[in-house]
Design a protein around this motif. Structure first.
Motif, short mmCIF file in Angstrom:
data_model
loop_
_atom_site.label_atom_id
_atom_site.label_comp_id
_atom_site.label_asym_id
_atom_site.label_seq_id
_atom_site.Cartn_x
_atom_site.Cartn_y
_atom_site.Cartn_z
N VAL A 51 -4.64 24.74 85.63
CA VAL A 51 -3.54 24.15 86.34
C VAL A 51 -2.17 24.79 85.46
O VAL A 51 -1.11 24.90 86.20
N PHE A 52 -2.40 24.96 84.11
CA PHE A 52 -1.27 25.16 83.25
C PHE A 52 -1.71 26.42 82.36
O PHE A 52 -2.96 26.60 82.02
N LEU A 53 -1.19 27.44 82.09
CA LEU A 53 -1.66 28.75 81.37
C LEU A 53 -0.38 29.07 80.47
O LEU A 53 0.72 29.16 80.64
N LEU A 54 -0.95 29.28 78.98
CA LEU A 54 0.24 30.14 78.11
C LEU A 54 0.25 31.40 78.41
O LEU A 54 -0.62 32.32 78.26
N GLU A 55 1.43 32.02 78.68
CA GLU A 55 1.73 33.33 78.87
C GLU A 55 2.48 33.90 77.55
O GLU A 55 3.73 33.36 77.37
N GLN A 56 1.76 34.71 76.73
CA GLN A 56 2.31 35.34 75.57
C GLN A 56 3.09 36.39 75.97
O GLN A 56 2.80 37.43 76.89
N LYS A 57 4.35 36.62 75.27
CA LYS A 57 5.29 37.60 75.79
C LYS A 57 5.83 38.74 74.63
O LYS A 57 7.08 38.95 74.75
N GLY A 58 4.82 38.78 73.72
CA GLY A 58 5.31 39.55 72.45
C GLY A 58 5.84 38.58 71.14
O GLY A 58 5.22 37.44 71.14
N ALA A 59 6.59 39.31 70.29
CA ALA A 59 6.99 38.48 69.24
C ALA A 59 8.09 38.82 68.78
O ALA A 59 8.68 39.76 68.96
N THR A 60 8.94 37.82 67.83
CA THR A 60 10.18 37.74 67.10
C THR A 60 10.09 39.13 66.25
O THR A 60 8.88 39.26 65.69
#
Length: 379
Positions: free
Chosen positions: A321-330
Protein backbone atom coordinates in the motif's frame (compact mmCIF):
# COMPACT_ATOMS: atom_id res chain seq x y z
CA UNK A 1 4.58 8.03 31.20
CA UNK A 2 7.34 5.46 31.66
CA UNK A 3 6.92 2.19 33.51
CA UNK A 4 7.72 2.58 37.20
CA UNK A 5 8.51 -0.05 39.82
CA UNK A 6 6.48 0.71 42.99
CA UNK A 7 8.42 1.85 46.02
CA UNK A 8 11.56 2.87 44.11
CA UNK A 9 13.01 6.39 44.07
CA UNK A 10 14.27 6.76 40.51
CA UNK A 11 17.28 8.98 41.39
CA UNK A 12 18.44 6.65 44.14
CA UNK A 13 17.88 3.73 41.78
CA UNK A 14 20.07 5.26 39.06
CA UNK A 15 22.85 5.77 41.60
CA UNK A 16 22.99 1.99 42.09
CA UNK A 17 23.94 1.48 38.44
CA UNK A 18 27.56 2.42 39.01
CA UNK A 19 29.66 3.60 36.05
CA UNK A 20 26.76 3.48 33.57
CA UNK A 21 24.60 5.94 35.58
CA UNK A 22 25.58 8.96 33.39
CA UNK A 23 24.73 6.96 30.25
CA UNK A 24 21.30 6.11 31.64
CA UNK A 25 20.68 9.79 32.35
CA UNK A 26 21.95 10.96 28.93
CA UNK A 27 18.92 11.31 26.61
CA UNK A 28 21.18 11.15 23.54
CA UNK A 29 22.06 7.53 24.33
CA UNK A 30 19.51 5.04 22.99
CA UNK A 31 21.30 1.77 23.82
CA UNK A 32 24.04 0.67 26.22
CA UNK A 33 26.10 -2.46 25.52
CA UNK A 34 28.48 -3.70 28.23
CA UNK A 35 30.92 -6.40 27.07
CA UNK A 36 32.73 -7.39 30.24
CA UNK A 37 34.01 -4.92 32.78
CA UNK A 38 36.15 -2.79 30.46
CA UNK A 39 34.23 -2.40 27.19
CA UNK A 40 31.10 -0.21 27.31
CA UNK A 41 29.55 0.74 23.97
CA UNK A 42 26.63 3.10 23.35
CA UNK A 43 24.39 3.89 20.44
CA UNK A 44 23.97 7.60 19.73
CA UNK A 45 22.31 8.97 16.61
CA UNK A 46 22.12 5.50 15.11
CA UNK A 47 25.89 4.90 15.47
CA UNK A 48 27.61 2.52 17.92
CA UNK A 49 30.71 3.92 19.63
CA UNK A 50 33.08 2.70 22.36
CA UNK A 51 33.11 4.89 25.50
CA UNK A 52 35.92 5.37 28.02
CA UNK A 53 33.67 4.10 30.82
CA UNK A 54 34.84 0.98 32.67
CA UNK A 55 33.78 -1.05 35.70
CA UNK A 56 36.32 -1.57 38.49
CA UNK A 57 36.17 -5.32 37.96
CA UNK A 58 33.83 -8.14 37.01
CA UNK A 59 32.33 -8.26 40.51
CA UNK A 60 31.14 -4.65 40.28
CA UNK A 61 29.42 -5.40 36.97
CA UNK A 62 27.84 -8.54 38.44
CA UNK A 63 26.53 -6.53 41.40
CA UNK A 64 24.87 -4.03 39.05
CA UNK A 65 23.27 -6.88 37.07
CA UNK A 66 22.04 -8.57 40.25
CA UNK A 67 20.57 -5.27 41.48
CA UNK A 68 18.66 -4.75 38.22
CA UNK A 69 17.15 -8.24 38.00
CA UNK A 70 16.36 -8.43 41.72
CA UNK A 71 14.20 -5.28 41.65
CA UNK A 72 11.82 -6.92 39.14
CA UNK A 73 11.64 -10.25 40.95
CA UNK A 74 13.91 -12.14 38.58
CA UNK A 75 17.15 -13.99 39.14
CA UNK A 76 20.41 -14.70 37.41
CA UNK A 77 23.02 -17.24 38.57
CA UNK A 78 25.00 -20.22 37.30
CA UNK A 79 21.85 -22.35 37.02
CA UNK A 80 20.03 -19.61 35.13
CA UNK A 81 22.79 -17.51 33.54
CA UNK A 82 20.70 -15.28 31.30
CA UNK A 83 17.79 -13.00 32.07
CA UNK A 84 15.42 -10.50 30.48
CA UNK A 85 14.41 -7.70 32.82
CA UNK A 86 13.75 -3.97 32.86
CA UNK A 87 14.98 -0.87 34.64
CA UNK A 88 12.74 1.13 36.94
CA UNK A 89 12.14 3.61 34.08
CA UNK A 90 10.92 0.87 31.72
CA UNK A 91 14.12 0.40 29.71
CA UNK A 92 14.61 -3.16 28.41
CA UNK A 93 17.49 -5.17 29.88
CA UNK A 94 19.20 -8.40 28.82
CA UNK A 95 21.97 -9.91 30.93
CA UNK A 96 24.21 -12.94 30.35
CA UNK A 97 26.82 -14.16 32.85
CA UNK A 98 29.36 -16.97 33.07
CA UNK A 99 29.48 -19.80 32.05
CA UNK A 100 27.52 -18.64 28.95
CA UNK A 101 29.39 -15.34 28.68
CA UNK A 102 32.97 -16.48 28.09
CA UNK A 103 34.80 -13.17 28.56
CA UNK A 104 32.78 -11.69 31.40
CA UNK A 105 29.17 -10.58 32.00
CA UNK A 106 27.22 -9.05 29.12
CA UNK A 107 24.64 -6.35 29.81
CA UNK A 108 22.49 -4.77 27.11
CA UNK A 109 20.06 -1.94 27.89
CA UNK A 110 17.60 -0.65 25.29
CA UNK A 111 16.59 2.71 26.72
CA UNK A 112 13.05 3.99 26.58
CA UNK A 113 12.37 7.67 26.23
CA UNK A 114 11.11 9.23 29.44
CA UNK A 115 8.34 10.77 27.37
CA UNK A 116 7.06 8.15 24.90
CA UNK A 117 7.41 9.16 21.27
CA UNK A 118 4.26 10.44 19.60
CA UNK A 119 3.28 10.49 15.92
CA UNK A 120 4.72 13.98 15.55
CA UNK A 121 8.10 12.79 16.84
CA UNK A 122 8.33 9.92 14.36
CA UNK A 123 7.31 12.25 11.51
CA UNK A 124 10.03 14.69 12.60
CA UNK A 125 12.60 11.88 12.75
CA UNK A 126 11.61 10.84 9.23
CA UNK A 127 10.49 7.37 10.39
CA UNK A 128 7.15 7.73 8.61
CA UNK A 129 5.09 10.52 7.05
CA UNK A 130 1.73 12.09 7.82
CA UNK A 131 -0.12 10.35 4.98
CA UNK A 132 0.99 6.87 6.06
CA UNK A 133 0.17 7.59 9.69
CA UNK A 134 -3.26 8.81 8.58
CA UNK A 135 -3.82 5.50 6.81
CA UNK A 136 -2.56 3.49 9.80
CA UNK A 137 -4.76 5.47 12.19
CA UNK A 138 -7.76 4.70 9.99
CA UNK A 139 -6.73 1.02 9.97
CA UNK A 140 -6.54 0.93 13.78
CA UNK A 141 -9.95 2.61 14.07
CA UNK A 142 -11.32 0.07 11.56
CA UNK A 143 -10.00 -2.70 13.86
CA UNK A 144 -7.45 -4.06 11.42
CA UNK A 145 -5.10 -6.71 12.77
CA UNK A 146 -1.60 -5.30 12.39
CA UNK A 147 1.86 -6.83 12.77
CA UNK A 148 4.88 -4.53 13.06
CA UNK A 149 7.84 -6.29 11.42
CA UNK A 150 11.55 -5.53 11.51
CA UNK A 151 15.04 -6.62 12.48
CA UNK A 152 16.72 -6.05 15.83
CA UNK A 153 16.91 -2.39 16.82
CA UNK A 154 14.58 -1.07 14.13
CA UNK A 155 12.14 0.45 16.64
CA UNK A 156 9.31 -2.10 16.54
CA UNK A 157 8.18 -1.63 20.14
CA UNK A 158 8.30 2.16 19.83
CA UNK A 159 6.19 2.00 16.67
CA UNK A 160 3.75 -0.47 18.27
CA UNK A 161 3.37 1.95 21.16
CA UNK A 162 2.52 4.79 18.76
CA UNK A 163 0.01 2.62 16.86
CA UNK A 164 -1.60 1.59 20.15
CA UNK A 165 -2.16 5.27 20.86
CA UNK A 166 -4.73 5.32 18.02
CA UNK A 167 -6.99 2.85 19.88
CA UNK A 168 -10.14 4.63 21.08
CA UNK A 169 -10.15 5.46 24.79
CA UNK A 170 -13.37 3.53 25.40
CA UNK A 171 -11.88 0.19 24.25
CA UNK A 172 -10.72 -2.38 26.81
CA UNK A 173 -7.07 -3.17 25.97
CA UNK A 174 -5.07 -6.15 27.25
CA UNK A 175 -1.29 -5.88 26.83
CA UNK A 176 1.00 -8.91 27.15
CA UNK A 177 4.79 -8.62 27.28
CA UNK A 178 7.92 -10.48 28.37
CA UNK A 179 9.19 -7.30 30.02
CA UNK A 180 6.67 -4.48 30.33
CA UNK A 181 7.65 -1.67 27.94
CA UNK A 182 4.44 -0.42 26.31
CA UNK A 183 3.30 2.93 27.64
CA UNK A 184 -0.33 3.33 26.64
CA UNK A 185 -2.18 6.47 27.70
CA UNK A 186 -5.70 5.02 27.56
CA UNK A 187 -7.42 4.47 30.90
CA UNK A 188 -8.90 1.00 30.36
CA UNK A 189 -5.67 -1.00 29.99
CA UNK A 190 -4.98 -4.40 31.58
CA UNK A 191 -1.22 -4.94 31.63
CA UNK A 192 0.28 -8.42 32.01
CA UNK A 193 3.89 -9.60 32.10
CA UNK A 194 5.36 -13.08 31.84
CA UNK A 195 7.05 -14.78 34.78
CA UNK A 196 10.19 -16.93 34.50
CA UNK A 197 10.78 -20.19 36.37
CA UNK A 198 11.62 -19.90 40.05
CA UNK A 199 14.70 -21.34 41.73
CA UNK A 200 13.08 -24.80 41.66
CA UNK A 201 12.36 -24.58 37.93
CA UNK A 202 8.64 -24.05 38.52
CA UNK A 203 6.04 -21.30 38.28
CA UNK A 204 6.77 -20.11 34.74
CA UNK A 205 3.99 -18.13 33.05
CA UNK A 206 4.56 -17.79 29.29
CA UNK A 207 3.22 -15.34 26.73
CA UNK A 208 1.19 -18.19 25.25
CA UNK A 209 -0.56 -18.81 28.56
CA UNK A 210 -1.26 -15.11 28.99
CA UNK A 211 -2.71 -14.85 25.47
CA UNK A 212 -5.04 -17.78 26.21
CA UNK A 213 -6.02 -16.20 29.52
CA UNK A 214 -6.64 -12.80 27.91
CA UNK A 215 -9.47 -14.29 25.84
CA UNK A 216 -11.38 -14.76 29.11
CA UNK A 217 -10.96 -11.10 30.06
CA UNK A 218 -13.40 -9.62 27.52
CA UNK A 219 -10.69 -7.80 25.58
CA UNK A 220 -11.61 -5.46 22.73
CA UNK A 221 -7.96 -5.18 21.73
CA UNK A 222 -5.08 -7.56 22.46
CA UNK A 223 -1.59 -6.08 22.14
CA UNK A 224 1.32 -8.55 22.43
CA UNK A 225 4.77 -7.00 22.75
CA UNK A 226 6.37 -9.63 20.53
CA UNK A 227 5.36 -12.99 19.05
CA UNK A 228 8.29 -15.37 19.28
CA UNK A 229 6.80 -18.80 19.96
CA UNK A 230 3.68 -20.95 20.01
CA UNK A 231 1.55 -18.02 21.15
CA UNK A 232 1.40 -17.05 17.45
CA UNK A 233 -1.25 -19.73 16.92
CA UNK A 234 -3.37 -18.44 19.80
CA UNK A 235 -3.02 -14.88 18.49
CA UNK A 236 -4.16 -15.95 15.02
CA UNK A 237 -7.11 -17.86 16.42
CA UNK A 238 -8.09 -14.85 18.54
CA UNK A 239 -7.92 -12.58 15.49
CA UNK A 240 -10.05 -15.07 13.56
CA UNK A 241 -12.72 -15.36 16.26
CA UNK A 242 -13.86 -11.80 16.81
CA UNK A 243 -10.88 -10.14 18.49
CA UNK A 244 -10.20 -7.72 15.66
CA UNK A 245 -7.91 -4.78 16.16
CA UNK A 246 -5.13 -6.84 17.74
CA UNK A 247 -1.44 -5.96 17.29
CA UNK A 248 1.98 -7.47 17.85
CA UNK A 249 5.58 -7.31 16.60
CA UNK A 250 7.65 -9.92 14.82
CA UNK A 251 11.32 -10.30 13.90
CA UNK A 252 11.59 -10.53 10.11
CA UNK A 253 13.24 -8.64 7.26
CA UNK A 254 10.22 -8.38 4.97
CA UNK A 255 6.47 -9.07 5.04
CA UNK A 256 7.06 -12.25 2.99
CA UNK A 257 9.67 -13.39 5.53
CA UNK A 258 7.16 -12.58 8.27
CA UNK A 259 4.66 -15.01 6.74
CA UNK A 260 7.27 -17.79 6.76
CA UNK A 261 8.21 -16.97 10.35
CA UNK A 262 4.57 -17.04 11.43
CA UNK A 263 4.25 -20.53 9.97
CA UNK A 264 7.30 -21.63 11.96
CA UNK A 265 5.98 -20.09 15.19
CA UNK A 266 2.59 -21.76 14.76
CA UNK A 267 4.33 -25.14 14.41
CA UNK A 268 6.13 -24.40 17.70
CA UNK A 269 2.73 -24.60 19.41
CA UNK A 270 2.99 -28.36 18.99
CA UNK A 271 -0.23 -28.64 16.97
CA UNK A 272 -0.06 -30.86 13.91
CA UNK A 273 -1.59 -28.61 11.25
CA UNK A 274 -1.03 -28.86 7.50
CA UNK A 275 0.75 -25.88 5.94
CA UNK A 276 -2.36 -24.93 3.94
CA UNK A 277 -4.44 -24.72 7.14
CA UNK A 278 -1.82 -22.51 8.81
CA UNK A 279 -1.74 -20.21 5.79
CA UNK A 280 -5.54 -19.99 5.79
CA UNK A 281 -5.37 -18.95 9.47
CA UNK A 282 -2.79 -16.29 8.65
CA UNK A 283 -4.61 -14.98 5.57
CA UNK A 284 -7.88 -14.77 7.49
CA UNK A 285 -6.34 -13.08 10.53
CA UNK A 286 -3.74 -10.53 9.41
CA UNK A 287 -4.72 -7.35 7.58
CA UNK A 288 -1.51 -5.32 7.51
CA UNK A 289 2.23 -5.70 7.95
CA UNK A 290 4.21 -2.56 8.78
CA UNK A 291 7.86 -3.16 7.86
CA UNK A 292 10.55 -1.20 9.71
CA UNK A 293 14.09 -1.06 8.33
CA UNK A 294 17.37 0.38 9.42
CA UNK A 295 19.07 2.16 6.53
CA UNK A 296 22.81 2.34 5.99
CA UNK A 297 22.99 5.85 7.48
CA UNK A 298 21.63 4.47 10.78
CA UNK A 299 18.13 5.93 10.37
CA UNK A 300 15.06 3.83 11.17
CA UNK A 301 12.22 4.10 8.69
CA UNK A 302 8.99 2.40 7.72
CA UNK A 303 9.91 0.80 4.41
CA UNK A 304 6.60 -0.91 3.53
CA UNK A 305 2.97 -1.04 4.57
CA UNK A 306 1.71 -4.28 3.06
CA UNK A 307 -1.82 -5.66 3.00
CA UNK A 308 -2.68 -9.36 3.10
CA UNK A 309 -5.14 -9.85 0.24
CA UNK A 310 -6.07 -13.53 0.52
CA UNK A 311 -5.03 -16.94 -0.82
CA UNK A 312 -4.37 -18.25 -4.31
CA UNK A 313 -4.12 -22.03 -4.15
CA UNK A 314 -1.68 -22.47 -1.23
CA UNK A 315 0.06 -19.09 -1.52
CA UNK A 316 -0.86 -16.05 0.60
CA UNK A 317 -1.18 -13.02 -1.66
CA UNK A 318 -0.16 -9.51 -0.57
CA UNK A 319 0.08 -6.02 -2.01
CA UNK A 320 2.13 -2.99 -0.98
CA UNK A 321 0.00 0.00 0.00
CA UNK A 322 2.95 2.30 0.81
CA UNK A 323 6.58 1.82 -0.22
CA UNK A 324 9.86 3.58 0.57
CA UNK A 325 11.67 4.70 -2.57
CA UNK A 326 15.37 5.37 -2.03
CA UNK A 327 16.87 8.03 -4.30
CA UNK A 328 20.54 8.09 -3.38
CA UNK A 329 22.34 9.91 -0.59
CA UNK A 330 23.58 13.37 0.37
CA UNK A 331 27.35 14.16 0.40
CA UNK A 332 27.43 13.43 4.15
CA UNK A 333 25.91 9.96 3.63
CA UNK A 334 22.31 10.65 4.65
CA UNK A 335 19.92 8.49 2.64
CA UNK A 336 17.42 10.38 0.46
CA UNK A 337 14.11 8.52 0.37
CA UNK A 338 10.41 9.14 -0.18
CA UNK A 339 7.60 7.10 1.38
CA UNK A 340 4.50 7.20 -0.76
CA UNK A 341 1.37 5.24 -1.78
CA UNK A 342 1.89 2.65 -4.50
CA UNK A 343 -1.49 3.34 -6.12
CA UNK A 344 -2.84 -0.14 -5.38
CA UNK A 345 -6.27 -0.05 -3.77
CA UNK A 346 -6.31 -1.52 -0.23
CA UNK A 347 -9.15 -3.96 0.44
CA UNK A 348 -9.54 -2.57 3.95
CA UNK A 349 -10.57 0.75 2.38
CA UNK A 350 -14.13 -0.55 2.04
CA UNK A 351 -14.32 -1.13 5.79
CA UNK A 352 -12.98 2.37 6.43
CA UNK A 353 -15.51 3.96 4.04
CA UNK A 354 -18.40 1.94 5.48
CA UNK A 355 -17.55 3.09 9.01
CA UNK A 356 -17.00 6.71 7.98
CA UNK A 357 -13.42 6.71 9.24
CA UNK A 358 -11.40 9.80 8.25
CA UNK A 359 -8.61 9.18 5.74
CA UNK A 360 -5.62 11.23 4.57
CA UNK A 361 -6.10 13.28 1.40
CA UNK A 362 -3.39 11.26 -0.38
CA UNK A 363 -5.58 8.15 -0.11
CA UNK A 364 -8.84 9.96 -0.93
CA UNK A 365 -7.23 11.50 -4.03
CA UNK A 366 -6.14 8.09 -5.29
CA UNK A 367 -9.37 6.36 -4.29
CA UNK A 368 -12.35 8.73 -4.16
CA UNK A 369 -14.93 7.69 -1.55
CA UNK A 370 -18.37 6.41 -2.59
CA UNK A 371 -21.28 8.88 -2.89
CA UNK A 372 -22.61 9.90 0.50
CA UNK A 373 -19.36 9.14 2.37
CA UNK A 374 -18.96 11.31 5.44
CA UNK A 375 -16.11 10.89 7.89
CA UNK A 376 -17.23 10.47 11.48
CA UNK A 377 -14.57 12.79 12.90
CA UNK A 378 -11.98 15.18 11.57
CA UNK A 379 -8.42 13.96 11.60
Amino acid sequence: MAVRIPGINIDEYYQQLGPIEPLIRDDRVTEIMVNGSDHVYVEMGGKVVLTNIKFVDEDQLLNVIQFIVRTVGRRIDERSPLCDARLADGSRVNAVIRPLALNGPLLTIRKFARDPYQVEDLIRFGTCNEAAFGFLKAAVLAKANIIVVGGTGTGKTTFLNVLSGFIPVEDRIVTIEDAAELQLHQEHVCRMETRPKDINGEGEITIQRLVINSLRMRPERIVVGECRGGEALDMLQAMNTGHDGSMTTLHANSPRDALARLETLVLMAGVDLPVKAIRQQVAGAINLFVQLSRLRDGSRKVSQITEVVGMELEVITMQDVFLLEQKGATPDGKVIAEFKPTGLRPQILDRMFNQGIPLPKEILTLFPPPPGYKSSTSR
